[in-house]
Design a protein around this motif. Structure first.
Motif, PDB file in Angstrom:
ATOM      1  N   ALA A  60       0.849  -1.162  -0.081  1.00 42.28           N
ATOM      2  CA  ALA A  60       0.071  -0.024   0.101  1.00 42.28           C
ATOM      3  C   ALA A  60       0.945   1.297  -0.191  1.00 42.28           C
ATOM      4  O   ALA A  60       0.361   2.297  -0.693  1.00 42.28           O
ATOM      5  N   LEU A  61       1.761   1.011   0.670  1.00 42.67           N
ATOM      6  CA  LEU A  61       2.886   2.194   0.451  1.00 42.67           C
ATOM      7  C   LEU A  61       3.509   2.741  -0.792  1.00 42.67           C
ATOM      8  O   LEU A  61       3.709   3.980  -1.003  1.00 42.67           O
ATOM      9  N   VAL A  62       3.783   1.584  -1.582  1.00 45.86           N
ATOM     10  CA  VAL A  62       3.993   1.768  -3.025  1.00 45.86           C
ATOM     11  C   VAL A  62       2.966   2.830  -3.467  1.00 45.86           C
ATOM     12  O   VAL A  62       3.366   3.828  -4.215  1.00 45.86           O
ATOM     13  N   ASP A  63       1.651   2.522  -3.373  1.00 42.56           N
ATOM     14  CA  ASP A  63       0.606   3.484  -3.966  1.00 42.56           C
ATOM     15  C   ASP A  63       0.879   5.109  -3.400  1.00 42.56           C
ATOM     16  O   ASP A  63       0.610   5.992  -4.028  1.00 42.56           O
ATOM     17  N   LEU A  64       1.386   5.004  -2.063  1.00 42.01           N
ATOM     18  CA  LEU A  64       1.125   6.381  -1.365  1.00 42.01           C
ATOM     19  C   LEU A  64       2.337   7.261  -2.097  1.00 42.01           C
ATOM     20  O   LEU A  64       2.031   8.306  -2.362  1.00 42.01           O
ATOM     21  N   TYR A  65       3.311   6.623  -2.281  1.00 44.52           N
ATOM     22  CA  TYR A  65       4.423   7.116  -3.209  1.00 44.52           C
ATOM     23  C   TYR A  65       3.966   7.662  -4.543  1.00 44.52           C
ATOM     24  O   TYR A  65       4.354   8.743  -5.137  1.00 44.52           O
ATOM     25  N   ALA A  66       3.320   6.559  -5.113  1.00 41.72           N
ATOM     26  CA  ALA A  66       2.744   7.010  -6.514  1.00 41.72           C
ATOM     27  C   ALA A  66       1.781   8.337  -6.576  1.00 41.72           C
ATOM     28  O   ALA A  66       1.980   9.173  -7.368  1.00 41.72           O
ATOM     29  N   VAL A  67       0.886   8.181  -5.584  1.00 40.24           N
ATOM     30  CA  VAL A  67      -0.222   9.492  -5.555  1.00 40.24           C
ATOM     31  C   VAL A  67       0.435  10.662  -5.038  1.00 40.24           C
ATOM     32  O   VAL A  67       0.104  11.755  -5.473  1.00 40.24           O
ATOM     33  N   THR A  68       1.508  10.456  -4.128  1.00 37.02           N
ATOM     34  CA  THR A  68       2.149  11.869  -3.647  1.00 37.02           C
ATOM     35  C   THR A  68       2.898  12.679  -4.939  1.00 37.02           C
ATOM     36  O   THR A  68       2.816  13.505  -4.828  1.00 37.02           O
ATOM     37  N   GLU A  69       3.626  11.801  -5.495  1.00 39.68           N
ATOM     38  CA  GLU A  69       4.549  12.184  -6.638  1.00 39.68           C
ATOM     39  C   GLU A  69       3.539  13.013  -7.880  1.00 39.68           C
ATOM     40  O   GLU A  69       3.714  13.948  -8.251  1.00 39.68           O
ATOM     41  N   SER A  70       2.339  12.230  -7.873  1.00 40.57           N
ATOM     42  CA  SER A  70       1.359  12.742  -8.947  1.00 40.57           C
ATOM     43  C   SER A  70       0.662  14.090  -8.588  1.00 40.57           C
ATOM     44  O   SER A  70       0.435  15.122  -9.184  1.00 40.57           O
TER      45      SER A  70
ATOM     46  N   PHE B   4     -13.477  19.077 -16.579  1.00 36.60           N
ATOM     47  CA  PHE B   4     -13.953  17.907 -15.553  1.00 36.60           C
ATOM     48  C   PHE B   4     -13.112  16.942 -15.329  1.00 36.60           C
ATOM     49  O   PHE B   4     -13.070  16.834 -13.964  1.00 36.60           O
ATOM     50  N   LEU B   5     -12.346  16.087 -16.266  1.00 41.20           N
ATOM     51  CA  LEU B   5     -11.659  14.959 -15.900  1.00 41.20           C
ATOM     52  C   LEU B   5     -10.335  15.390 -15.043  1.00 41.20           C
ATOM     53  O   LEU B   5     -10.061  14.510 -13.995  1.00 41.20           O
ATOM     54  N   PHE B   6      -9.937  16.559 -15.218  1.00 41.68           N
ATOM     55  CA  PHE B   6      -8.643  17.116 -14.641  1.00 41.68           C
ATOM     56  C   PHE B   6      -9.240  17.329 -13.111  1.00 41.68           C
ATOM     57  O   PHE B   6      -8.299  16.931 -12.354  1.00 41.68           O
ATOM     58  N   TYR B   7     -10.045  17.935 -12.684  1.00 36.51           N
ATOM     59  CA  TYR B   7     -10.515  18.148 -11.416  1.00 36.51           C
ATOM     60  C   TYR B   7     -10.957  16.927 -10.466  1.00 36.51           C
ATOM     61  O   TYR B   7     -10.633  16.898  -9.426  1.00 36.51           O
ATOM     62  N   THR B   8     -11.320  15.891 -11.375  1.00 34.92           N
ATOM     63  CA  THR B   8     -11.817  14.902 -10.616  1.00 34.92           C
ATOM     64  C   THR B   8     -11.064  13.635 -10.762  1.00 34.92           C
ATOM     65  O   THR B   8     -10.426  13.129  -9.768  1.00 34.92           O
ATOM     66  N   ASP B   9     -10.555  13.132 -11.980  1.00 32.62           N
ATOM     67  CA  ASP B   9     -10.105  11.987 -11.872  1.00 32.62           C
ATOM     68  C   ASP B   9      -8.462  12.155 -11.647  1.00 32.62           C
ATOM     69  O   ASP B   9      -7.751  11.100 -11.529  1.00 32.62           O
ATOM     70  N   VAL B  10      -8.196  13.437 -11.732  1.00 32.80           N
ATOM     71  CA  VAL B  10      -6.730  13.792 -11.028  1.00 32.80           C
ATOM     72  C   VAL B  10      -6.622  14.241  -9.803  1.00 32.80           C
ATOM     73  O   VAL B  10      -6.310  13.638  -9.073  1.00 32.80           O
ATOM     74  N   LEU B  11      -7.074  15.514  -9.628  1.00 32.99           N
ATOM     75  CA  LEU B  11      -7.044  16.298  -8.508  1.00 32.99           C
ATOM     76  C   LEU B  11      -7.777  15.404  -7.353  1.00 32.99           C
ATOM     77  O   LEU B  11      -7.249  14.923  -6.088  1.00 32.99           O
ATOM     78  N   LEU B  12      -9.121  15.200  -7.275  1.00 27.61           N
ATOM     79  CA  LEU B  12      -9.736  14.294  -6.409  1.00 27.61           C
ATOM     80  C   LEU B  12      -9.190  13.086  -6.149  1.00 27.61           C
ATOM     81  O   LEU B  12      -9.180  12.617  -5.038  1.00 27.61           O
ATOM     82  N   ARG B  13      -8.838  12.310  -7.209  1.00 33.44           N
ATOM     83  CA  ARG B  13      -8.388  11.007  -7.040  1.00 33.44           C
ATOM     84  C   ARG B  13      -7.129  10.921  -6.189  1.00 33.44           C
ATOM     85  O   ARG B  13      -7.039  10.207  -5.085  1.00 33.44           O
ATOM     86  N   PHE B  14      -6.177  11.710  -6.617  1.00 31.46           N
ATOM     87  CA  PHE B  14      -4.932  11.666  -5.702  1.00 31.46           C
ATOM     88  C   PHE B  14      -4.980  12.172  -4.345  1.00 31.46           C
ATOM     89  O   PHE B  14      -4.593  11.668  -3.285  1.00 31.46           O
TER      90      PHE B  14
END
Length: 383
Positions: A80-90, A134-144
């Motif tokens: 799960a920590l692997v995922d945290l590094y990925a979303v933090t960088e993004s 829309f996709l930028f605000y939701t699938d990018v900003l909200l997701r991460f």
């Protein structure tokens, strides 16, 4: 400009360590056509965990987060920590450049471009034409940001991200008929993520919009793809409300969904994919209704879909690829072996295995774990 180069080295080390933390399951997981639910689950689990280090970081993270929430076992925390590094960088890349001229427009178009060229992608692109950002605000900003928040943390440039989201009215995109018909489940995620982060409460408006698009009287006219989209969307109302398997949901609140599933199981089993069928069964687990006949029906279907030779549930076209099929197979594991207790987090800053390895760009939310625990207890007491 933020220097993220150290993450390349740490990221690779985490990916390797996650593999080393997963011991093989007993040899009894060798499969035969007569395996029971526990045997099928164990066979899938052994196959995934034997090969986990070969899977993309996002897939490793998806698996580790769900297994942690099912078991509470710290050995899944590193995946799960692997995922945290990925979303933090993004998040660092996107949120910290929000005030750069032309950046949002550029990245919004990039998010649309990667949707692909298939029929579903074309439908989604057409729906997005009226809402290009829309996709930028939701699938990018909200997701991460919502993922980092689930871990009791805040990511880089969080205040800038929240300000941008609060200044954006997502209602039109969330309630548009073409958008709902293109990706109902994803929109549910966005709705609950926005509420989670305190940047907008669109839950009731989306529910109303969803039911306008998919009233029961329209069911007979829905083709297979649209029926699947409806069911997939309905399961995600429940999944998102549980904060993705962190706590139970109130069965009364979601009776409109659970009753619909019970009444339409024959068509669901005939027309839905294995992923969606597993999600229907898990919806009852989350509502504290594991003894409902729907659960047995979905379990029987999933067990029948298991390929003992490939040790996995392949795609509808028979593809056994684990990277593409992890979502389907971890859902199958959850459906077949639901725990008595769900576990929140993982809260990496509290776990011995991970607390020394947090990304430098995240901060710990004040009383994050306590607040989530109190909220979960309150929800559980409604049963």
């Amino acid at each position: 400009m933020i220097n993220l180069s150290p993450y390349t080295r740490i990221f690779g080390a985490l990916a390797l360590s996650s593999a080393l933390l997963f011991p093989s399951l007993p040899a009894s997981a060798k499969t035969t056509a007569s395996l029971d639910a526990q045997g099928v689950k164990q066979a899938i689990q052994q196959n995934l965990e034997d090969n986990l280090y070969q899977l993309p970081p996002r897939v490793q993270g998806h698996y580790g987060i769900r297994l942690y929430r099912m078991t509470g076992d710290d050995k899944y925390a590193n995946a799960a920590l692997v995922d945290l590094y990925a979303v933090t960088e993004s998040q660092a890349f996107y949120a910290c450049q929000l005030d750069k001229p032309g950046f949002i427009e550029q990245e919004a178009q990039a998010a649309i471009d990667v949707l692909g060229k298939g029929p579903r992608a074309k439908a989604r692109k057409k729906a997005l034409a009226a809402f290009p950002e829309f996709l930028f605000y939701t699938d990018v900003l909200l997701r991460f940001s919502s993922r980092i928040d689930e871990f009791g943390l805040q990511g880089p440039c969080h205040d800038k991200l929240v300000k941008a989201l609060k200044a954006t009215d997502l209602k039109r995109g969330l309630t548009d008929k073409a958008m709902i018909e293109a990706w109902a489940a994803q929109l549910v995620n966005y709705v609950y993520w926005a509420k989670q982060l305190g940047v907008g409460d669109y839950v009731q408006e989306y529910k109303d919009g969803f039911n306008r698009v998919y009233p029961q009287r329209r069911d007979a006219k829905l083709d297979k793809k649209q029926f699947r989209n409806k069911i997939y969307g309905m399961t995600h109302f429940i999944f998102a409300a549980s904060e993705y398997y962190q706590h139970p949901v109130d069965r009364k609140e979601f009776a409109w969904i659970l009753d619909y599933f019970e009444a339409n199981m024959d068509r669901i089993l005939k027309d839905a994919t294995d992923d969606i069928i597993a999600e229907v069964g898990i919806s009852f687990h989350l509502a504290g209704m594991s003894d409902n006949p729907v659960v047995k029906k979905t379990q029987a279907h999933i067990m029948a879909a298991f390929d003992p030779k490939a040790q996995t549930i392949p795609s509808p076209r028979g593809n056994p690829d684990l990277a593409l099929g992890e979502h389907r197979n971890v859902l199958a594991m959850m459906l077949l072996d639901w725990p008595k207790t769900l576990h929140q987090g993982p809260y990496f800053h509290q776990l011995k295995a991970t607390k020394k390895y947090l990304p430098k760009l995240v901060s710990i939310k004040a009383d994050a774990a306590k607040g989530k625990t109190d909220k979960a207890k309150s929800k559980a007491e409604t049963h």
